[in-house]
Design a protein around this motif. Sequence first.
Motif, PDB file in Angstrom:
ATOM      1  N   VAL A 129       0.740  -1.121  -0.003  1.00 57.23           N
ATOM      2  CA  VAL A 129       0.054   0.000   0.040  1.00 57.23           C
ATOM      3  C   VAL A 129       0.914   1.288   0.041  1.00 57.23           C
ATOM      4  N   ALA A 130       0.434   2.167  -0.763  1.00 50.13           N
ATOM      5  CA  ALA A 130       1.499   3.411  -1.044  1.00 50.13           C
ATOM      6  C   ALA A 130       1.236   4.224   0.386  1.00 50.13           C
ATOM      7  N   ALA A 131       2.332   4.797   0.783  1.00 50.64           N
ATOM      8  CA  ALA A 131       2.735   5.563   2.025  1.00 50.64           C
ATOM      9  C   ALA A 131       1.940   6.540   2.326  1.00 50.64           C
ATOM     10  N   THR A 132       1.166   7.202   1.114  1.00 54.68           N
ATOM     11  CA  THR A 132       0.464   8.419   1.180  1.00 54.68           C
ATOM     12  C   THR A 132      -1.090   8.183   1.451  1.00 54.68           C
ATOM     13  N   VAL A 133      -1.696   6.699   1.515  1.00 61.74           N
ATOM     14  CA  VAL A 133      -2.858   6.415   1.747  1.00 61.74           C
ATOM     15  C   VAL A 133      -3.064   6.674   3.271  1.00 61.74           C
ATOM     16  N   GLY A 143      -3.870   1.727  -3.359  1.00 62.79           N
ATOM     17  CA  GLY A 143      -4.264   2.866  -3.019  1.00 62.79           C
ATOM     18  C   GLY A 143      -3.499   3.779  -3.999  1.00 62.79           C
ATOM     19  N   VAL A 144      -3.251   3.659  -5.088  1.00 58.37           N
ATOM     20  CA  VAL A 144      -2.207   4.590  -5.890  1.00 58.37           C
ATOM     21  C   VAL A 144      -3.236   5.323  -6.966  1.00 58.37           C
ATOM     22  N   GLY A 145      -3.052   6.672  -7.270  1.00 58.24           N
ATOM     23  CA  GLY A 145      -3.953   7.204  -8.387  1.00 58.24           C
ATOM     24  C   GLY A 145      -5.085   7.877  -7.651  1.00 58.24           C
ATOM     25  N   HIS A 146      -5.934   8.057  -8.624  1.00 58.06           N
ATOM     26  CA  HIS A 146      -7.390   8.565  -8.026  1.00 58.06           C
ATOM     27  C   HIS A 146      -8.329   7.596  -7.285  1.00 58.06           C
ATOM     28  N   TYR A 147      -8.898   8.234  -6.124  1.00 59.29           N
ATOM     29  CA  TYR A 147      -9.845   7.494  -5.499  1.00 59.29           C
ATOM     30  C   TYR A 147     -10.756   6.736  -6.192  1.00 59.29           C
ATOM     31  N   PRO A 148     -11.038   5.905  -5.970  1.00 65.84           N
ATOM     32  CA  PRO A 148     -11.897   4.690  -6.793  1.00 65.84           C
ATOM     33  C   PRO A 148     -13.483   5.134  -6.456  1.00 65.84           C
ATOM     34  N   ARG A 149     -14.217   4.892  -7.715  1.00 66.77           N
ATOM     35  CA  ARG A 149     -15.655   5.061  -7.604  1.00 66.77           C
ATOM     36  C   ARG A 149     -16.163   3.907  -6.897  1.00 66.77           C
ATOM     37  N   TRP A 150     -17.394   4.081  -6.320  1.00 59.68           N
ATOM     38  CA  TRP A 150     -17.945   2.931  -5.610  1.00 59.68           C
ATOM     39  C   TRP A 150     -18.489   1.871  -6.591  1.00 59.68           C
TER      40      TRP A 150
END
Length: 300
Positions: free
Chosen positions: A26-30, A72-79
């Motif tokens: 998981v990315a450290a920025t999450v 957890g990389v990139g744009h926040y995912p849609r539901w």
Amino acid sequence: MTTLFPTPGPGPEPVPLRPGRKLGPVAATVGSAHRAWLDPTRERYLTSGRTLGDLSRSVPLAKSKLSELLRGVGHYPRWEVIHRLAEELGIPGWPLHRLWKQAAVDAGKSRDWIDRSTEKVVTVAPSGPPLEHGALRSMAAEGYLSYAGVFLPDPAARDAAVEDTFAILWLSFGDALASPDTRRYAWEILRATVHAKADHRDHRPLLAEAAFDTVALREQTSAEGEMAQLTESLELFAAISRLPDAQLDVLVLRRLCGLGTEKVSDLLGIPLAAVRSNERHAERFLEDTIELPEAGGTAP
């Protein structure tokens, strides 16, 4: 002490090695809200035996984008994407949707974006959690709310932290049952959830707001008495916040929530002897740090 939940049986069969590149970390920025649903989802994928290529045939994302989602990389995912992934992996939708929505708010997504992200998905029905989950909730919910309220004086934030805890627990309940003690597993989730939402100083959660709602403070009848009690309480709570987690939990539950040792043992999932030992060590630290007030109203 009798354990509320059955001893787990043999562990699951080893998951067959899947072809292709191993899923990265998981990315450290999450943030913590995002990880609340991402970690259980990753775990379900890793133990499923499925591959990203296999999932991409059912979930409307390429393998590379699925890998990014699970890191957890990139744009926040849609539901609508998370919902399809949950269906493929057998993840209960209701707790996942609650945690996804909370993380979307924390990620700065607007209510309109959240609504548009879910409009193509059939309403998520709150199907019932496992029976053992309900039993633990009945036993622990009141104590969880008391503990959370010490760190989160806003009732809405307190209630949300406890609801998030039970949602995370639902998503990972297989791991909870396989742990040495389900109560202890659940408490670790509660502590992490509450502390993530609390204000911090020097990487430690602050309790200072609780000084304004202590029994001792409410019982003061003069302005001088209120000020003296407030100063004493602030000093005490600042010292408590520096305790190790195990001692902090026991002191908060015993002194600030007024719970008895047996109830604390049940909530934390630790023996009575451990509760008493943590309390003794914490009190010694406080006595060396400040002048400790009498704990007259604490249950035995």
